[in-house]
Design a protein around this motif. Structure first.
Motif, mmCIF file in Angstrom:
data_model
loop_
_atom_site.group_PDB
_atom_site.id
_atom_site.type_symbol
_atom_site.label_atom_id
_atom_site.label_comp_id
_atom_site.label_asym_id
_atom_site.label_seq_id
_atom_site.Cartn_x
_atom_site.Cartn_y
_atom_site.Cartn_z
ATOM 1 N N UNK A 29 94.563 41.699 38.168
ATOM 2 C CA UNK A 29 95.310 42.269 37.044
ATOM 3 C C UNK A 29 95.781 41.215 36.046
ATOM 4 N N UNK A 30 95.485 39.956 36.303
ATOM 5 C CA UNK A 30 95.882 38.905 35.368
ATOM 6 C C UNK A 30 94.845 38.815 34.251
ATOM 7 N N UNK A 31 95.288 38.644 33.016
ATOM 8 C CA UNK A 31 94.348 38.533 31.902
ATOM 9 C C UNK A 31 93.474 37.293 32.033
ATOM 10 N N UNK A 32 92.217 37.452 31.727
ATOM 11 C CA UNK A 32 91.276 36.346 31.715
ATOM 12 C C UNK A 32 90.296 36.558 30.571
ATOM 13 N N UNK A 33 89.856 35.469 29.986
ATOM 14 C CA UNK A 33 88.893 35.575 28.893
ATOM 15 C C UNK A 33 87.487 35.808 29.433
ATOM 16 N N UNK A 34 87.289 35.576 30.733
ATOM 17 C CA UNK A 34 85.965 35.729 31.326
ATOM 18 C C UNK A 34 85.489 37.169 31.216
ATOM 19 N N UNK A 35 84.212 37.326 30.924
ATOM 20 C CA UNK A 35 83.614 38.640 30.833
ATOM 21 C C UNK A 35 83.045 38.904 29.458
ATOM 22 N N UNK A 110 96.099 37.561 21.158
ATOM 23 C CA UNK A 110 96.271 38.542 22.225
ATOM 24 C C UNK A 110 95.200 38.290 23.278
ATOM 25 N N UNK A 111 95.606 38.256 24.520
ATOM 26 C CA UNK A 111 94.671 38.219 25.637
ATOM 27 C C UNK A 111 95.278 39.044 26.754
ATOM 28 N N UNK A 112 94.687 40.215 26.963
ATOM 29 C CA UNK A 112 95.125 41.082 28.054
ATOM 30 C C UNK A 112 93.884 41.425 28.878
ATOM 31 N N UNK A 138 88.665 42.230 19.799
ATOM 32 C CA UNK A 138 87.645 42.640 20.768
ATOM 33 C C UNK A 138 88.271 43.502 21.860
ATOM 34 N N UNK A 139 87.423 44.304 22.481
ATOM 35 C CA UNK A 139 87.802 45.057 23.682
ATOM 36 C C UNK A 139 86.867 44.640 24.796
ATOM 37 N N UNK A 140 87.381 44.589 26.006
ATOM 38 C CA UNK A 140 86.569 44.213 27.155
ATOM 39 C C UNK A 140 85.642 45.371 27.516
ATOM 40 N N UNK A 141 84.417 45.022 27.787
ATOM 41 C CA UNK A 141 83.429 46.046 28.163
ATOM 42 C C UNK A 141 83.468 46.220 29.663
#
Length: 141
Positions: A29-35, A110-112, A138-141
């Motif tokens: 549940x921690x934000x990460x830029x990976x992905x 913002x990084x969530x 951006x939104x995470x896919x």
């Protein structure tokens, strides 16, 4: 003696089970830029830009080895390109290296777990003036 061996065996088994790795779930549940992230909005000089359907298909994929895969379009009709860059994330600063001499730097606004917003403030050795900066959302896919 048999009871002592049984107790020792149970103690060892409990110790082994309690030390099993649960690292994969502990930080989920921690934000990460990976992905992989898909572009949903772009803001220039405080104004939302009208993005084409092509532009809204652009993605960034951040890998754990420091590589970034950019999938983007420069032209209409949708002609897409894929490039691999290097990136460094230090606190709230994202640095993307395009070859040896080109680097872009972004403030991470913002990084969530689902949203990434970055503001380009530096390009190829020049700090950009406030009214010449672009924010990419951006939104995470």
């Amino acid at each position: 003696m048999k009871k002592l061996n049984l107790l020792l065996g149970i103690l060892i088994a409990v110790t082994i089970l309690s030390c099993s790795s649960d690292d994969d779930d502990s930080n989920s549940n921690e934000p990460t830029i990976l992905g992989e992230w898909i572009l949903v909005n772009q803001i220039y000089d405080g104004q939302n830009e009208n993005l084409s359907d092509c532009k809204l298909q652009e993605t960034l994929t951040f890998n754990s080895d420091g590589t970034l895969i950019s999938y983007y379009t420069d032209n209409d009709p949708c002609e897409f390109f894929t490039e691999i860059q290097q990136y460094e994330l230090n606190g709230d600063e994202l640095k993307i290296l395009f070859g040896q001499n080109l680097d872009f730097r972004f403030n991470v606004l913002t990084l969530s777990t689902t949203e990434l917003s970055i503001e380009n403030f530096y390009r190829n050795g020049e700090t950009l003036e406030e009214n010449n900066r672009t924010i990419y959302e951006y939104e995470k896919i």
